[in-house]
Enzyme design. Structure first.
Site, PDB file in Angstrom:
ATOM      1  N   GLU A 122       3.415  16.925  -1.356  1.00  0.00           N
ATOM      2  CA  GLU A 122       4.662  16.233  -1.007  1.00  0.00           C
ATOM      3  C   GLU A 122       4.322  14.977  -0.224  1.00  0.00           C
ATOM      4  O   GLU A 122       3.264  14.902   0.376  1.00  0.00           O
ATOM      5  CB  GLU A 122       5.514  17.112  -0.062  1.00  0.00           C
ATOM      6  CG  GLU A 122       5.959  18.407  -0.645  1.00  0.00           C
ATOM      7  CD  GLU A 122       6.294  19.436   0.435  1.00  0.00           C
ATOM      8  OE1 GLU A 122       6.482  19.059   1.607  1.00  0.00           O
ATOM      9  OE2 GLU A 122       6.326  20.616   0.085  1.00  0.00           O
ATOM     10  N   LYS A 124       4.320  12.698   3.034  1.00  0.00           N
ATOM     11  CA  LYS A 124       4.428  12.984   4.462  1.00  0.00           C
ATOM     12  C   LYS A 124       5.425  11.991   5.036  1.00  0.00           C
ATOM     13  O   LYS A 124       5.116  10.817   5.240  1.00  0.00           O
ATOM     14  CB  LYS A 124       3.065  12.844   5.144  1.00  0.00           C
ATOM     15  CG  LYS A 124       3.068  13.310   6.587  1.00  0.00           C
ATOM     16  CD  LYS A 124       1.639  13.453   7.095  1.00  0.00           C
ATOM     17  CE  LYS A 124       1.586  14.124   8.450  1.00  0.00           C
ATOM     18  NZ  LYS A 124       2.233  13.339   9.513  1.00  0.00           N
ATOM     19  N   ASP A 126       7.718   9.947   7.464  1.00  0.00           N
ATOM     20  CA  ASP A 126       7.429   9.481   8.813  1.00  0.00           C
ATOM     21  C   ASP A 126       8.692   9.490   9.669  1.00  0.00           C
ATOM     22  O   ASP A 126       9.361   8.480   9.838  1.00  0.00           O
ATOM     23  CB  ASP A 126       6.823   8.071   8.747  1.00  0.00           C
ATOM     24  CG  ASP A 126       6.117   7.716  10.038  1.00  0.00           C
ATOM     25  OD1 ASP A 126       6.003   8.599  10.918  1.00  0.00           O
ATOM     26  OD2 ASP A 126       5.686   6.558  10.167  1.00  0.00           O
ATOM     27  N   TYR A 237      10.999  20.788   4.134  1.00  0.00           N
ATOM     28  CA  TYR A 237       9.656  20.941   3.581  1.00  0.00           C
ATOM     29  C   TYR A 237       8.995  22.293   3.872  1.00  0.00           C
ATOM     30  O   TYR A 237       7.843  22.495   3.536  1.00  0.00           O
ATOM     31  CB  TYR A 237       8.733  19.796   3.994  1.00  0.00           C
ATOM     32  CG  TYR A 237       8.551  19.597   5.489  1.00  0.00           C
ATOM     33  CD1 TYR A 237       7.984  20.580   6.279  1.00  0.00           C
ATOM     34  CD2 TYR A 237       8.915  18.397   6.084  1.00  0.00           C
ATOM     35  CE1 TYR A 237       7.809  20.392   7.637  1.00  0.00           C
ATOM     36  CE2 TYR A 237       8.742  18.194   7.440  1.00  0.00           C
ATOM     37  CZ  TYR A 237       8.194  19.195   8.210  1.00  0.00           C
ATOM     38  OH  TYR A 237       8.016  19.012   9.547  1.00  0.00           O
ATOM     39  N   LYS A 326      -4.031  10.841   4.887  1.00  0.00           N
ATOM     40  CA  LYS A 326      -3.369   9.743   5.594  1.00  0.00           C
ATOM     41  C   LYS A 326      -3.575   8.420   4.871  1.00  0.00           C
ATOM     42  O   LYS A 326      -4.672   8.117   4.413  1.00  0.00           O
ATOM     43  CB  LYS A 326      -3.927   9.626   7.016  1.00  0.00           C
ATOM     44  CG  LYS A 326      -3.390  10.684   7.971  1.00  0.00           C
ATOM     45  CD  LYS A 326      -1.923  10.427   8.254  1.00  0.00           C
ATOM     46  CE  LYS A 326      -1.411  11.185   9.460  1.00  0.00           C
ATOM     47  NZ  LYS A 326      -1.676  10.582  10.722  1.00  0.00           N
ATOM     48  N   CYS A 420      15.154 -31.928  12.695  1.00  0.00           N
ATOM     49  CA  CYS A 420      14.554 -31.193  11.587  1.00  0.00           C
ATOM     50  C   CYS A 420      13.092 -31.591  11.394  1.00  0.00           C
ATOM     51  O   CYS A 420      12.785 -32.775  11.292  1.00  0.00           O
ATOM     52  CB  CYS A 420      15.357 -31.463  10.316  1.00  0.00           C
ATOM     53  SG  CYS A 420      14.595 -30.791   8.828  1.00  0.00           S
ATOM     54  N   CYS A 423      13.114 -33.577   7.800  1.00  0.00           N
ATOM     55  CA  CYS A 423      13.817 -34.837   7.520  1.00  0.00           C
ATOM     56  C   CYS A 423      14.285 -35.533   8.785  1.00  0.00           C
ATOM     57  O   CYS A 423      14.917 -36.575   8.718  1.00  0.00           O
ATOM     58  CB  CYS A 423      14.989 -34.591   6.577  1.00  0.00           C
ATOM     59  SG  CYS A 423      16.371 -33.746   7.379  1.00  0.00           S
ATOM     60  N   CYS A 438      19.641 -27.473  10.078  1.00  0.00           N
ATOM     61  CA  CYS A 438      19.393 -28.898   9.883  1.00  0.00           C
ATOM     62  C   CYS A 438      20.658 -29.473   9.264  1.00  0.00           C
ATOM     63  O   CYS A 438      21.202 -28.913   8.313  1.00  0.00           O
ATOM     64  CB  CYS A 438      18.215 -29.076   8.928  1.00  0.00           C
ATOM     65  SG  CYS A 438      18.181 -30.687   8.125  1.00  0.00           S
ATOM     66  N   CYS A 444      17.916 -33.642   3.035  1.00  0.00           N
ATOM     67  CA  CYS A 444      16.699 -33.020   3.562  1.00  0.00           C
ATOM     68  C   CYS A 444      15.857 -32.490   2.405  1.00  0.00           C
ATOM     69  O   CYS A 444      16.299 -31.621   1.661  1.00  0.00           O
ATOM     70  CB  CYS A 444      17.073 -31.892   4.511  1.00  0.00           C
ATOM     71  SG  CYS A 444      15.643 -30.950   5.087  1.00  0.00           S
TER      72      CYS A 444
HETATM   73  S1  IVH Z   1       4.339  20.768   6.558  1.00  0.00           S
HETATM   74  C1  IVH Z   1       2.223  23.899   9.500  1.00  0.00           C
HETATM   75  N1  IVH Z   1       5.304  18.896   5.048  1.00  0.00           N
HETATM   76  O1  IVH Z   1       3.909  16.096   9.599  1.00  0.00           O
HETATM   77  C2  IVH Z   1       2.446  22.567   8.939  1.00  0.00           C
HETATM   78  N2  IVH Z   1       4.943  18.379   7.336  1.00  0.00           N
HETATM   79  O2  IVH Z   1       1.498  17.269  11.388  1.00  0.00           O
HETATM   80  C3  IVH Z   1       3.852  22.327   8.595  1.00  0.00           C
HETATM   81  N3  IVH Z   1       5.614  16.111   7.987  1.00  0.00           N
HETATM   82  O3  IVH Z   1       5.351  16.410  12.471  1.00  0.00           O
HETATM   83  C4  IVH Z   1       4.130  20.911   8.259  1.00  0.00           C
HETATM   84  N4  IVH Z   1       6.316  15.488   6.003  1.00  0.00           N
HETATM   85  O4  IVH Z   1       7.098  16.731  10.696  1.00  0.00           O
HETATM   86  C5  IVH Z   1       4.900  19.210   6.298  1.00  0.00           C
HETATM   87  N5  IVH Z   1       6.204  17.328   3.583  1.00  0.00           N
HETATM   88  C6  IVH Z   1       5.790  17.667   4.815  1.00  0.00           C
HETATM   89  C7  IVH Z   1       5.877  16.755   5.890  1.00  0.00           C
HETATM   90  C8  IVH Z   1       5.419  17.154   7.149  1.00  0.00           C
HETATM   91  C9  IVH Z   1       6.161  15.119   7.262  1.00  0.00           C
HETATM   92  C10 IVH Z   1       5.283  15.997   9.419  1.00  0.00           C
HETATM   93  C11 IVH Z   1       5.843  17.090  10.254  1.00  0.00           C
HETATM   94  C12 IVH Z   1       4.899  17.201  11.422  1.00  0.00           C
HETATM   95  C13 IVH Z   1       3.658  16.610  10.878  1.00  0.00           C
HETATM   96  C14 IVH Z   1       2.624  17.691  10.756  1.00  0.00           C
END
Ligand code: IVH
Length: 683
Positions: A122, A124, A126, A237, A326, A420, A423, A438, A444
């Site tokens: 999935e 991650k 933010d 998730y 990451k 400006c 011009c 301007c 211009c």
């Molecule tokens: S699973 C036991 N799935 O990542 C682990 N975490 O370091 C359960 N996060 O702050 C986490 N997207 O909020 C999981 N698809 C995803 C995620 C996710 C973002 C964040 C989560 C946590 C950090 C884990």
């Protein structure tokens, strides 16, 4: 008293309708009702509940607007700790992760006989992790991650998020788990974040550095009514706890259950096999990163089999069965070398930061926008400062913060020039506007260049071969002063320019010739009227049909057009009442620019003067398509039925609007009849 059961049913029905629409809108991204209609039903429910507060239920949609402020958040222990994830940053790290879990599984006696291990992957997201507890299908508690053991109870705030179900959906009244703990991420989509910051800038209020901070700040409000106004979303998730009877074998299946209960899960979730499957997923997601509507900082890779997850368990504060891959950070630190002032198409003089080049999320960044002088004041930024810049998606890189602790001694303040830079015309700031402009107009060269670039751009006249560099030369050599001059160019003039020869000159003349055949919508867009983008130009073209009509419209008539508010209407009106612009228009038409007269004048359209209403769901058309087609025939399409309604189109499962139309004697037709009518007019 005897009325009460009836009223209770009515309320339940209204809530069901509203919840269904809200689910379609916020979870499925597939709205089924015009906003105005939703608002009307919502107000109806609010009014009834105000009269009978004893009948309010905790899962009523009215309960999402927030309630009285708390004095602080209660501290709540997580029944299952909320852990973090390990990281890998490259192919090597990923390979090591796969090797390690394979070894650990072998050590546990779970030899993988030629079978590759299955992972569920999935994005991650933010944002911020939260835990939601449902008892017998009702949301009873929402908690932040906190330190992983103890978090803050923010139930009231979380209830305001439309993508968090207040009660679980159950198809065909299937039973629901007694206990369910769902975890997921609360985040703010990028576009909503930009819009919120833009609003804040206009109102001279505090802006947020990035969507994550905005989400955090919005969740940490003691007054949930404030949270309710913030565009936050939730994507689930993980199932952290569930009643035995509902346990499933894989993470993927658990996510499917959550989806069925009304949660949003990631549309990018994918089950893959082995190292190569993981690597492909991470690469594909990275390539998509800029196009996603929200920030992600990596991919989360989890062993799909929940039994294997349980057997592997945890090491320190991280699960052994998952890791995150990451991606490069979207924020980096660099130095502000200088600030230059650019003049845009509308004369706005915008400060642009020149930066010491730095890699941000895979791209070298050496410029960033500073928006306007107010932003510079707000950031307290000076030339020479150490700054944090952010590049996310297609958004222009921005300076989000100054690192004051690293400010050198010799920084200089940033000053808006009084004339400006291009011009030398006077620069002034209009009352109530953040931008300085301007005053040179098309005198211009910068404004002239921008106007011509816009005119030649893909969505306007789409003139192939007329690039930015060439336009610069044409304006600098005074060969072109207005768009119409483009069509007066001669081969000899062009062939003499840098990087041009007779062949390229001829090609350009040919492209110019081709571009003369256009559409009214493109023509209007190409004029570069302030605040008139592609969509508004198309609406204007559809609504007025002819340039002549548009030249004579009033502000009131303009306000009838979709998407046109008072400010835009004023800009359009002003444009067509400026004699200089009318000369430009005549000049362009004299060069042979033309478009097909597909649109008959509105007075002559078959449905002119009629007001139509659409309700229920249709099989062959979306609501928007039907609306567009009816509007093209001259009808006005409204959201609710009244005495003035000329015709109601009732699709399947039509409800209150159909009843109302029947009681008012408004004619009703079904989808088939609508299709026949449309066909008879369009052939
Ligand atoms: S699973 C036991 N799935 O990542 C682990 N975490 O370091 C359960 N996060 O702050 C986490 N997207 O909020 C999981 N698809 C995803 C995620 C996710 C973002 C964040 C989560 C946590 C950090 C884990």
């Amino acid at each position: 008293m005897s009325q009460l059961p009836l009223l209770t049913n009515g309320l339940a029905d209204l809530r069901k309708q509203l919840n269904e629409h809200s689910y379609r809108y916020y979870v499925l991204d597939d709205p089924s009702l015009p906003d105005a209609e939703y608002d009307r039903l919502f107000r109806q429910l609010q009014a009834l509940e105000a009269k009978h507060p004893e009948l309010i239920t905790s899962d009523s949609p009215t309960q999402r607007v927030g309630s009285t402020p708390l004095s602080d958040f209660p501290s709540i222990n997580h029944q299952v700790p909320m852990l973090s994830l390990g990281n890998v940053f490259d192919a090597e790290g990923l390979q090591a992760f796969v090797k390690r879990v394979e070894k650990e599984l072998t050590d546990l006696g779970r030899a993988l006989l030629n079978e590759e291990l299955e992972f569920c992957c999935e994005p991650k997201l933010d944002g911020l992790a939260v835990s939601l507890i449902y008892q017998n299908g009702q949301l009873v508690q929402g908690v932040t991650r906190g330190d992983g053991q103890t978090g803050e109870g923010i139930t009231e705030n979380l209830k305001t998020l439309r993508s968090i179900p207040l009660s679980l959906r159950s198809a065909d009244n299937q039973s629901l788990p007694e206990l369910l703990e769902v975890r997921g991420e609360v985040y703010m989509p990028r576009a909503a974040f930009e819009a919120m910051n833009e609003q804040a800038r206009l109102a001279d209020e505090k802006t947020f550095a990035n969507p994550r901070n905005a989400a955090a700040g919005s969740l940490r409000q003691l007054d949930s009514r404030i949270t309710a106004t913030r565009p936050l979303e939730f994507t689930a998730y993980q199932v952290a706890q569930i009643s035995q009877d509902f346990a499933v074998e894989t993470h993927e299946k658990a996510m499917q259950s959550l989806k069925n209960w009304g949660f949003k899960i990631s549309p990018d979730l994918k089950v893959v096999k082995g190292y190569s499957g993981l690597q492909n997923f991470c690469d594909a997601l990275a390539a998509k990163r800029d196009q996603l509507p929200y920030d992600i900082d990596g991919a989360v890779l989890k062993i799909n089999d929940l039994r294997l997850q349980a057997e592997l368990g945890f090491r320190a504060r991280e699960p052994r069965w998952a890791t995150s891959f990451k991606y490069p950070a979207q924020e980096e630190i660099t130095r502000l070398l200088d600030v230059e002032f650019q003049v845009g198409r509308t004369g706005a003089v915008t400060p642009v930061a020149r930066l010491e080049p730095v890699q941000v999320a895979g791209v070298t960044v050496s410029n960033a926008t500073l928006h306007n002088m107010d932003e510079i004041v707000r950031l307290e930024v000076r030339i020479g400062d150490t700054v944090i810049i952010r590049r996310a998606g297609d958004v222009i890189p921005q300076i989000v913060r100054v690192v004051l602790e690293q400010r050198p001694t010799n920084t200089q303040s940033i000053i808006m020039p009084t004339s400006c830079p291009i011009c030398d015309s006077h620069v002034e700031r209009a009352e109530g506007e953040a931008a300085y402009r301007c005053t040179g107009g098309l005198y211009c060269p910068a404004q002239r260049k921008e106007a011509i670039k816009h005119f030649a751009s893909r969505k306007a006249f789409d003139i192939e071969g007329l690039g930015v560099k060439l336009i610069d030369q044409l304006v600098d050599n005074e060969l072109v002063k207005s768009p119409a001059d483009l069509y007066k160019l001669k081969v000899e003039q062009l062939a003499n320019l840098e990087r041009m020869a007779e062949k390229s000159a001829n090609n350009l003349l040919e492209a110019l010739e081709v571009s003369k055949k256009t559409t009214l919508a493109r023509f209007i867009y190409a004029l570069g009227i302030r605040e008139v983008g592609e969509a508004t130009a198309a609406n204007l073209a559809r609504y007025f049909g002819q340039l002549e009509t548009l030249k004579q419209v009033s502000v009131e008539q303009l306000l009838d057009v979709d998407d046109v508010g008072p400010i835009v209407a004023q800009h359009i009106y002003a444009f067509f009442n400026e004699p200089h612009n009318l000369t430009t228009l005549d000049d362009l038409l004299a060069q042979g620019i033309h478009w097909p007269e597909t649109q008959v004048r509105r007075e002559d359209l078959p449905l002119t003067g009629q007001t139509w209403v659409l309700t229920g769901s249709m099989q062959n058309l979306t609501r928007d398509q039907a609306k567009e087609k009816l509007e093209a025939l001259g009808a006005k399409v409204a959201g609710s039925v009244s005495k003035k309604t000329s015709q109601l189109v009732a699709g399947e499962a039509a409800g209150s609007k159909l009843t109302k139309a029947e009681s008012l004697g408004v004619p009703v037709m079904d989808e088939q009849q609508l299709l026949e009518l449309l066909a008879s007019h369009t052939g």
